[in-house]
Design an enzyme around this catalytic site. Structure first.
Site, mmCIF file in Angstrom:
data_model
loop_
_atom_site.group_PDB
_atom_site.id
_atom_site.type_symbol
_atom_site.label_atom_id
_atom_site.label_comp_id
_atom_site.label_asym_id
_atom_site.label_seq_id
_atom_site.Cartn_x
_atom_site.Cartn_y
_atom_site.Cartn_z
ATOM 1 N N ASP A 78 0.825 -1.209 0.000
ATOM 2 C CA ASP A 78 0.000 0.000 0.000
ATOM 3 C C ASP A 78 0.870 1.274 0.000
ATOM 4 O OD1 ASP A 78 -2.287 1.515 0.086
ATOM 5 O OD2 ASP A 78 -3.077 0.613 1.916
ATOM 6 N N LYS A 153 -1.468 -8.110 -5.644
ATOM 7 C CA LYS A 153 -2.073 -8.416 -4.342
ATOM 8 C C LYS A 153 -3.322 -7.557 -4.248
ATOM 9 C CE LYS A 153 -1.273 -7.739 0.651
ATOM 10 N NZ LYS A 153 -0.276 -7.449 1.694
ATOM 11 N N ASP A 155 -6.297 -6.443 -2.080
ATOM 12 C CA ASP A 155 -6.784 -6.404 -0.712
ATOM 13 C C ASP A 155 -8.305 -6.221 -0.686
ATOM 14 O OD1 ASP A 155 -6.618 -6.427 2.022
ATOM 15 O OD2 ASP A 155 -5.128 -4.826 2.160
ATOM 16 N N SER A 187 -7.029 -11.263 -0.959
ATOM 17 C CA SER A 187 -7.242 -11.181 0.494
ATOM 18 C C SER A 187 -8.670 -11.567 0.856
ATOM 19 C CB SER A 187 -6.947 -9.756 0.982
ATOM 20 O OG SER A 187 -5.611 -9.437 0.712
ATOM 21 N N ASP A 212 -3.537 -9.910 9.763
ATOM 22 C CA ASP A 212 -2.196 -9.420 9.412
ATOM 23 C C ASP A 212 -1.175 -9.855 10.457
ATOM 24 O OD1 ASP A 212 -3.508 -8.051 7.481
ATOM 25 O OD2 ASP A 212 -2.823 -6.063 8.111
HETATM 26 C C1 GLA Z 1 -4.171 -4.876 4.934
HETATM 27 C C2 GLA Z 1 -3.382 -6.094 4.467
HETATM 28 C C3 GLA Z 1 -1.903 -5.896 4.754
HETATM 29 C C4 GLA Z 1 -1.412 -4.639 4.038
HETATM 30 C C5 GLA Z 1 -2.258 -3.452 4.458
HETATM 31 C C6 GLA Z 1 -1.935 -2.225 3.626
HETATM 32 O O1 GLA Z 1 -4.152 -4.717 6.305
HETATM 33 O O2 GLA Z 1 -3.847 -7.251 5.083
HETATM 34 O O3 GLA Z 1 -1.161 -7.021 4.335
HETATM 35 O O4 GLA Z 1 -1.483 -4.848 2.660
HETATM 36 O O5 GLA Z 1 -3.650 -3.707 4.312
HETATM 37 O O6 GLA Z 1 -2.718 -1.130 3.974
#
Ligand code: GLA
Length: 412
Positions: A78, A153, A155, A187, A212
């Protein structure tokens, strides 16, 4: 007719994703766990999410053997975006931190032999509040393909959870149609109470199942517990092209002792987990680097059978985890979660370790103990440090050479 029959015969073994990627768990480096959303490059020049950080990391990964060991994806998580799209609704990377744009990052990485991973979010915002893909899915996939991205990735912040079951497959379909092979990291299940793993495994190359990871033993421990307690549901979905993802490696950061770092590397390899380091490779201490570069353990993680291992025994805060490998060997980890202050002796029978009864040559994967032989006439003993691991490869012994007389079953 023959061709039709052949196609029909192959059908059940192909997935809708059909991108042929991630046949072993992807490996690489990702910004998030260590560098989070540091965007102030004046104040934190060596830590901010920027072109410099990516280039510096790739240079080190190349010169210090990480690429050679298999870590070939370099990823920006991010906080890489401008807060608004451009006039044509395209995503814009932060102009100060990525002054040459993302195609230049892709080129830099590809020239050095790496692949390019990038984060986005299926919602209208990323978790840190930057523009997400919702409503712009087709444009964004096209943009990623133009930047030569190799891995997305995606999210799930700011997403209507009920829309995920159609949204994630839709985005994957656009990825397939883009003509550029890109690994799809979802995710999706991490946000749902009862994920539809049949569909997830059909549409994603890997998926974050749960919370996380944070930079601590308690966070690592809780993830291990979750994976063990849910193994009957999730382990069956892992295999070439499709992996459960317990999140990044935190090895080498602030929170883990050396023993605890060894636990993460061992258990991640038992789980056939993606191995994404998230650490400052310019300052990592050599003993942690050694764990990340342990070739024998990486080989277990990358085993071609792709069979996720299980926690096979759990009592009084000591655990045994076991994974079957393609050559008939087994990886067996003895984990001690106690904080007694002295190492704990653990013993195990074949049954407890989930191993067929035969003679094995037993190799200590961290090279702390001598190799030994172990046969059906004994119980296996080992002594494990508090919040630590002993990690062995049990290789079936075929020949009857002299060494076999020295079965090592002695008590400690
Ligand atoms: C979520 C994801 C993390 C990361 C953050 C970034 O929490 O699970 O792995 O990518 O967002 O903001």
């Amino acid at each position: 007719m023959m061709i039709i029959l052949l196609v029909l015969a192959l059908l059940p073994f192909t997935t809708a994703l059909q991108n042929g990627l991630a046949l072993t768990p992807p490996m690489g480096w990702l910004t998030w766990q260590r560098f989070r959303c540091i965007t102030n490059c004046q104040k934190y020049p060596s830590e901010c999410i920027s072109e410099d950080l990516i280039k510096r990391t790739a240079d080190i990964m190349l010169s210090e053997g990480y690429l050679d060991a298999g870590y070939n994806y370099v990823g920006i998580d991010d906080c890489w975006l401008e807060k608004t799209r451009d006039k044509r609704n395209r995503l814009v990377p932060d102009r100060e931190r990525f002054p040459n744009g993302m195609k230049a990052i892709g080129d830099y990485l590809h020239n050095k032999g790496f692949k390019f991973a990038l984060y986005q979010d299926y919602g209208n915002k990323t978790c840190m509040g930057y523009p997400g893909v919702l409503g712009y899915e087709a444009i964004d996939v096209q943009t990623f393909a133009e930047w030569d991205v190799d891995y997305i990735k995606l999210d799930g912040c700011y997403v209507d959870i009920s829309k995920m079951d159609t949204g994630y497959p839709y985005f994957g379909k656009l990825m397939n149609e883009s003509g550029r092979p890109m690994v799809y990291s979802c995710s999706w299940p991490a946000y749902q109470k009862k994920p539809d793993y049949d569909s997830i495994a059909e549409h994603c190359n890997l998926w974050r199942n749960w919370d996380d990871i944070q930079d601590s033993w308690s966070s690592l421990s809780s993830i291990m517990t979750w994976f063990a307690e849910n193994q009957d549901t999730i382990a069956q979905y892992a295999g070439p092209g499709r992996w459960n993802d317990p999140d990044m490696l935190i090895i080498g950061n602030f929170g883990l002792s050396l023993d605890q770092a060894k636990v993460q590397m061992a258990i991640w390899s038992i789980l056939a987990a993606p191995l994404f380091m998230s650490v400052d490779l310019a300052t990592i201490r050599p003993e942690f680097k050694e764990i990340l570069l342990n070739r024998d353990i990486i080989a277990i993680d990358q085993d071609s059978l792709g069979k996720q291992g299980l926690r096979v025994w759990n009592k009084s805060m000591t655990e045994i985890w076991s994974r079957e490998l393609s050559d008939g060997s087994y990886a067996v980890a003895f984990v001690n979660r106690r904080d007694d202050g002295t190492p704990t002796v653990m013993k195990a029978s074949f049954e407890v370790m989930n191993l067929p009864e035969q003679t094995y040559k037993v190799q200590d994967l961290y090279k702390e103990d001598e190799d030994r032989f172990f046969g059906p006439d004994g119980e296996f003993y080992t002594r494990v440090n508090p919040s630590g691991v002993k990690y062995f490869k049990f290789v079936p012994k075929i020949s009857n050479d002299v060494e076999e007389k020295t079965y090592f079953t002695s008590r400690i």
